[in-house]
Every structure is written in structure tokens, then in C-alpha cells.
Motif scaffolding. Structure first.
Motif, PDB file in Angstrom:
ATOM      1  N   LEU B  11     -44.185 141.290   3.929  1.00 15.84           N
ATOM      2  CA  LEU B  11     -44.810 140.279   4.788  1.00 15.84           C
ATOM      3  C   LEU B  11     -45.897 139.507   4.044  1.00 15.84           C
ATOM      4  CD1 LEU B  11     -45.097 142.364   8.071  1.00 15.84           C
ATOM      5  CD2 LEU B  11     -43.438 140.577   7.546  1.00 15.84           C
ATOM      6  N   SER B  12     -46.503 140.168   3.064  1.00 15.61           N
ATOM      7  CA  SER B  12     -47.637 139.533   2.397  1.00 15.61           C
ATOM      8  C   SER B  12     -47.209 138.421   1.446  1.00 15.61           C
ATOM      9  CB  SER B  12     -48.458 140.576   1.650  1.00 15.61           C
ATOM     10  OG  SER B  12     -47.691 141.088   0.579  1.00 15.61           O
ATOM     11  N   PHE B  14     -45.377 135.975   2.373  1.00 19.96           N
ATOM     12  CA  PHE B  14     -45.364 134.733   3.137  1.00 19.96           C
ATOM     13  C   PHE B  14     -46.765 134.147   3.135  1.00 19.96           C
ATOM     14  CE2 PHE B  14     -41.811 137.179   4.737  1.00 19.96           C
ATOM     15  CZ  PHE B  14     -40.807 136.233   4.801  1.00 19.96           C
ATOM     16  N   SER B  15     -46.839 132.863   2.893  1.00 19.59           N
ATOM     17  CA  SER B  15     -48.142 132.213   2.829  1.00 19.59           C
ATOM     18  C   SER B  15     -47.973 130.766   3.247  1.00 19.59           C
ATOM     19  CB  SER B  15     -48.687 132.261   1.410  1.00 19.59           C
ATOM     20  OG  SER B  15     -47.881 131.454   0.568  1.00 19.59           O
ATOM     21  N   ARG B  16     -49.092 130.103   3.318  1.00 19.29           N
ATOM     22  CA  ARG B  16     -49.085 128.681   3.628  1.00 19.29           C
ATOM     23  C   ARG B  16     -48.223 127.906   2.642  1.00 19.29           C
ATOM     24  NH1 ARG B  16     -52.081 125.569   6.705  1.00 19.29           N
ATOM     25  NH2 ARG B  16     -52.984 127.441   7.596  1.00 19.29           N
ATOM     26  N   PRO B  19     -43.847 129.432   3.162  1.00 19.70           N
ATOM     27  CA  PRO B  19     -43.660 129.938   4.524  1.00 19.70           C
ATOM     28  C   PRO B  19     -42.266 130.492   4.769  1.00 19.70           C
ATOM     29  CG  PRO B  19     -43.686 127.539   4.508  1.00 19.70           C
ATOM     30  CD  PRO B  19     -43.828 127.971   3.087  1.00 19.70           C
ATOM     31  N   ARG B  20     -41.302 130.077   3.993  1.00 22.22           N
ATOM     32  CA  ARG B  20     -39.938 130.604   4.133  1.00 22.22           C
ATOM     33  C   ARG B  20     -39.493 131.150   2.783  1.00 22.22           C
ATOM     34  NH1 ARG B  20     -39.399 125.689   6.542  1.00 22.22           N
ATOM     35  NH2 ARG B  20     -38.445 124.929   4.628  1.00 22.22           N
ATOM     36  N   ARG B  60     -38.603 133.850   7.727  1.00 20.13           N
ATOM     37  CA  ARG B  60     -39.998 133.465   7.933  1.00 20.13           C
ATOM     38  C   ARG B  60     -40.622 134.457   8.899  1.00 20.13           C
ATOM     39  NH1 ARG B  60     -38.710 128.170  11.561  1.00 20.13           N
ATOM     40  NH2 ARG B  60     -38.010 129.247  13.432  1.00 20.13           N
ATOM     41  N   LEU B  61     -41.930 134.401   9.027  1.00 19.05           N
ATOM     42  CA  LEU B  61     -42.635 135.322   9.914  1.00 19.05           C
ATOM     43  C   LEU B  61     -42.142 135.144  11.344  1.00 19.05           C
ATOM     44  CD1 LEU B  61     -46.256 135.070   8.473  1.00 19.05           C
ATOM     45  CD2 LEU B  61     -44.566 136.875   8.117  1.00 19.05           C
ATOM     46  N   ALA B 127     -56.004 130.321   8.328  1.00 16.67           N
ATOM     47  CA  ALA B 127     -55.114 131.090   7.456  1.00 16.67           C
ATOM     48  C   ALA B 127     -55.097 130.571   6.022  1.00 16.67           C
ATOM     49  CB  ALA B 127     -53.690 131.153   8.007  1.00 16.67           C
TER      50      ALA B 127
END
Lengths: 266, 266
Positions: B11-12, B14-16, B19-20, B60-61, B127
Motif C-alpha cells: 500500500l505504501s 501508492f502516492s500522489r 496513484p495507480r 489503486r487504493l 497527503a
DNA sequence: GCGATCGGTTCATTATTTGAACCATTGGTT
DNA sequence: AACCAATGGTTCAAATAATGAACCGATCGC
């Protein structure tokens, strides 16, 4: 079930009613061994998904969710979109509007908006849990869920929240075709006495039902005129919400038709 | 590393900025086998922690974070408290105030508030990721972190965001004692050119540093008067935030002293 | 039509997870 | 003060679940 699923399922025991849970209790709730729960919680804690609180050493949800929720919302601004639509919907109807998302076998409230037209309003809270059998939103979701899911839900004990809650699976099944015809569910006093709730399902890109948008009003205030206004505005904003979120109603979903007092039925 | 940790660490990524993420790419990033990543993602998806997006089948999240974040916030209203304090802080200083939380080896922005006093403002986003070595907030956190954590952070490559970013571990270490004496860190142009940032650490109930509150202003607007005002108000609101959140500054943390132009030093 | 991706799957090998029994503490009861 | 029943946490052999190289079929660019 994989180890990861076990760890993640631990998180689902935290709720508004039970925000802090001890090790032994969580072991009991989940049916897992205490040692297992301890190891899983330790791993969750390492990543900030849970944290231990002071004296009783109980666990609660951790700070990691703030960051991940912000990232999710940045990518798919469901909440922001919902809030806009709900605010308009609430203004136009003068009643409380809310939207909830399907989360496992239950709906959890995502956002809500109040109107200031009246002195009394149906109250809402974020992350409030709505059961599928006792709420308008739940019925709307059931009507557009796979049969296997409906069977699963209705095979469990259905709690009577009020004297008017439907608890017979057959009664609930009987409602679904009508809901599908109208594209809207109505529940009177099923969750809270004296509250009537109209709800329209929300769909994702694969036309799967992911939740519902609803308007909740005091029964005492309900008139034909208000009912028609709510139905009309709710249909508009729910469809719009689905569309803005990139979703599509299924082919069987009835198209929008302006609601006038003359067009009433059922 | 346990299986759960592997799943959570996915999960970490994924970021700005990212995102995908596709299956193969996530396998590459994490160093795990593709089959493993696939299984972990499937389990995460089952619980709504990730979801697959349309065509590319990238991940994605997922929507689960909205619910869990709402529950967390209900229990520990960090964001709400932060927003109140930041709004006041921003109003009193006329500059952008923000608060970020430590998340692994990086700070992620929790909330921010703008002032409308000036036509130009330092911009912020929820974020947003702040590095520990290049930002005022990061330095404040480092100064109050365990030596082992500081070693860990400073042993990695330190990216130069601007020409003024400190990238020599020794230079950064040299700053920390002064930050501890003042209870505040200052960074000029370390993250973005022309931005000067004052930051004060925030502590939890065990006096561990969990993040920082900061005021960011354009270098061009900085005067002695503004600097003193920022220092004074920031000290007040950061301490207040720690207190409201149930935290305690460590014994070594300097007590608040009103800042006047006469009292200035270094 | 080729090569190089992609997401996803298989299954024998391997390493992690599991859980009964065990501490050390705490708080209430006799 | 002795006792009991909780609590959170730990141990280690046995059992189970995770792993990963090789493999599909599909898609893309050339």
C-alpha cells in the motif's frame, strides 16, 4: 483464508460502538488464536493501521488511514462529489440527504447534508453503519445486488430495529422487484421510528451497485407534495452522482422520468 | 518480514505521484514475486483496500479507507483539531500553516490553512509528502527522534530538491542540537526555492514525536517582525495541539516563552 | 508475424503461521 | 493476604499456508 485476510478482517471489528478492542476480546471476536491475533496486530501496528492506547493496552485504528484516505479521495473524489450533490439535494428537498457505501455486508455512511428549512431534522453521522435489511438505502442496494449476495444477507438473523422493521426474508424479497421497477426504495420506520427514507442505488463503472443516496425525513412531515419532490430530486442527483463518479446504471435501471403528482403510482 | 507486513507495505507504494500501479510494476517496486504480489493484491481487494481500474487492470487504493479514516477521526480527531489550530495560526500570521504526520520515513501532510491577507501564498495539498531532510517540519521531527531513526534516515541518499537543500548528513546532524534548544526548526528554500518554513514538533502521549506543525512563507516577505510573530504564534498553537491531542512534550522540550523582537537570538 | 510487454495461474518446494501451554500482572472476592 | 479469573504477551514443535520459476493467453508496437 489467507493470513493477510485474517489481519485485514481484524480491522473490521472496530466500529463506532466498539472503537477500542483488547487482545483477548479480538481473539474471541475473530475466532483466532490469541497468539495469532497478537502477531497480526503487531504487524498492523508496525504500519500504523492500529495503535495501542494507554493503560488497558487496548488497540484502536491507527493514523495510517488518514493518509491513505486522503490519497484515495484525491484519486477518486467520491466524498467530495457526494457532498456537493447531497448539499444540493438537501437544499431542494428541505430534508436530510446522505450517501452510504457498501462495505462487506453493511452500508457505512460516507457523507451527509442537512437543510435549515425546518427546526427538526433527521440526524446523521459519518461512518454510521446502516444494515441492508432495515434501511431504505439497504433495500435499494439489495435490489441491485447478485442473488447470491442477497441470499447470504437474508440467511442471517435480521434484527428488528423498530416495531416496523421487516425481519422475514420472504417479505424483503417480495419488495425487490418493485424497487427494481422504480429504481428507488422506500422504508418507513425500519431503522428509526418516525423516519421515512427514500433511496436510490449508486453504480460503478462495471454497473455493480456500490451504495446508495438517500433522503430521510420525519414521517410527520411527509405529504404527497414532499414525496414527489424528494423522488424527483433524488432520482436526478443519484443518477448524476453515478455518472460523475464514472459509473453506469445497469441496462435494467429505469430511466429518469420527471415526477409530478399526477404520475404517482405505488 | 511477515506476510501481513508484505501486503501492507504494498500500500505504501501508492502516492500522489503514482496513484495507480500495475501488477508487474508493483512486483518490481517491492522486490516480491509477481505471483505473491497478485495473491496479496487479491486479498487486499477482497477487503476494499485496493481496487482494479478499468482497462490497464492497474490497481489503486480502495474505498475501505474512507470508512476506516472516518472511524479513526471519530476516535482521535487529529485532523479536526489540527484544522482549528491551523486556521487560527494562519489568520494570526497571515501565512500558510500546515501540519504533517510521520508515516514511516517520511511526513505526509494532514491538513493546512491559508490566509487571505496577501495575494500570494505558499500552496499546500493534503497527503503531500514532505521529506525529513529537506523541510523544516522534517528537521523538527528528526531533532526529536531516536538516534537509530536519525541514522537510518541520514544513511540513505538525500535528494537535493533545490540548490539550497542540505544533502550532507553531517550538516543536518549539526543543526539538530540548536533545534532541540529552541524547540523549533527553520528551513530556507530546502524543499522549494523562495519558501521559508518554521516548524515545531508534535508529540503523543508517550512523548514520541509524531509530526510537526509549520508555517510556510515566501522568503521575499520575511522580516524580523514577521519572523517573531510566526515563532510566537507557532509555539503557542503547536504546544496547544500536542496538549489537545493528549500528548506531552518530552522533559527536554523548552517551555513556551513569549517572543519579542528584543528576545531574539540565532 | 514477431518480440516484449502485460495480468494472471500452476504446483512442488519451502518457510511461515499456528495454537496449546506457559508467564507476569492486574483487579476483584473471599 | 491468599485466591481466582481476567488481562497482555511469549514459546516452540507441528501443521499449514506462502512462495516463485515456469507457464498461459492477450495486447501492444513494430
Amino acid at each position: 483464508m489467507g493470513t493477510t485476510s485474517k489481519a485485514l478482517s481484524l480491522l473490521s471489528y472496530f466500529s463506532r460502538a466498539m472503537p477500542r478492542i483488547g487482545l483477548s476480546e479480538l481473539a474471541r471476536l475473530s475466532g483466532l488464536n490469541k497468539a495469532t491475533v497478537h502477531r497480526l496486530l503487531s504487524e498492523l501496528a508496525e504500519h500504523g493501521f492500529v495503535e495501542q492506547v494507554g493503560a488497558g493496552r487496548e488497540y484502536r485504528l491507527g493514523p495510517a488511514f488518514l493518509r491513505l484516505a486522503a490519497l484515495r479521495e484525491k484519486q477518486v473524489p467520491v466524498r467530495e462529489v457526494a457532498l456537493q450533490q447531497l448539499t444540493e439535494l438537501s437544499n431542494k428537498t428541505g430534508e436530510t440527504a446522505h450517501m452510504s457505501l457498501l462495505n462487506g455486508d453493511v452500508l457505512s455512511n460516507l457523507a451527509y447534508a442537512y437543510s435549515n428549512r425546518h427546526g427538526t431534522m433527521v440526524m446523521m453521522e459519518d461512518a454510521e453503519v446502516l444494515e441492508l435489511h432495515s434501511t431504505g438505502s439497504g433495500l435499494a442496494v439489495l435490489a441491485y445486488s447478485p442473488a447470491s449476495f442477497v441470499d447470504e444477507i437474508l440467511s442471517r438473523p435480521l434484527i428488528a430495529r423498530t416495531s416496523q422493521t421487516l425481519t422475514d426474508p420472504a417479505d424483503i424479497r417480495a419488495l425487490l422487484p418493485a424497487i427494481r421497477r422504480q429504481g428507488m426504495a422506500v422504508s418507513t420506520g425500519g431503522f428509526e421510528e418516525d423516519v421515512i427514507s427514500h433511496a436510490v442505488p449508486i453504480f460503478d463503472a462495471r454497473s455493480a451497485c456500490i451504495g446508495a443516496m438517500a433522503v430521510a425525513a420525519p414521517v410527520s412531515r411527509m405529504t404527497d407534495a414532499l414525496r414527489h419532490n424528494i423522488c424527483d430530486k433524488l432520482m436526478v442527483h443519484a443518477r448524476q452522482t453515478t455518472r460523475i463518479l464514472g459509473g453506469f446504471p445497469p441496462d435494467t435501471f429505469p430511466p429518469y422520468q420527471p415526477q409530478t403528482p399526477l404520475a404517482e403510482e405505488a
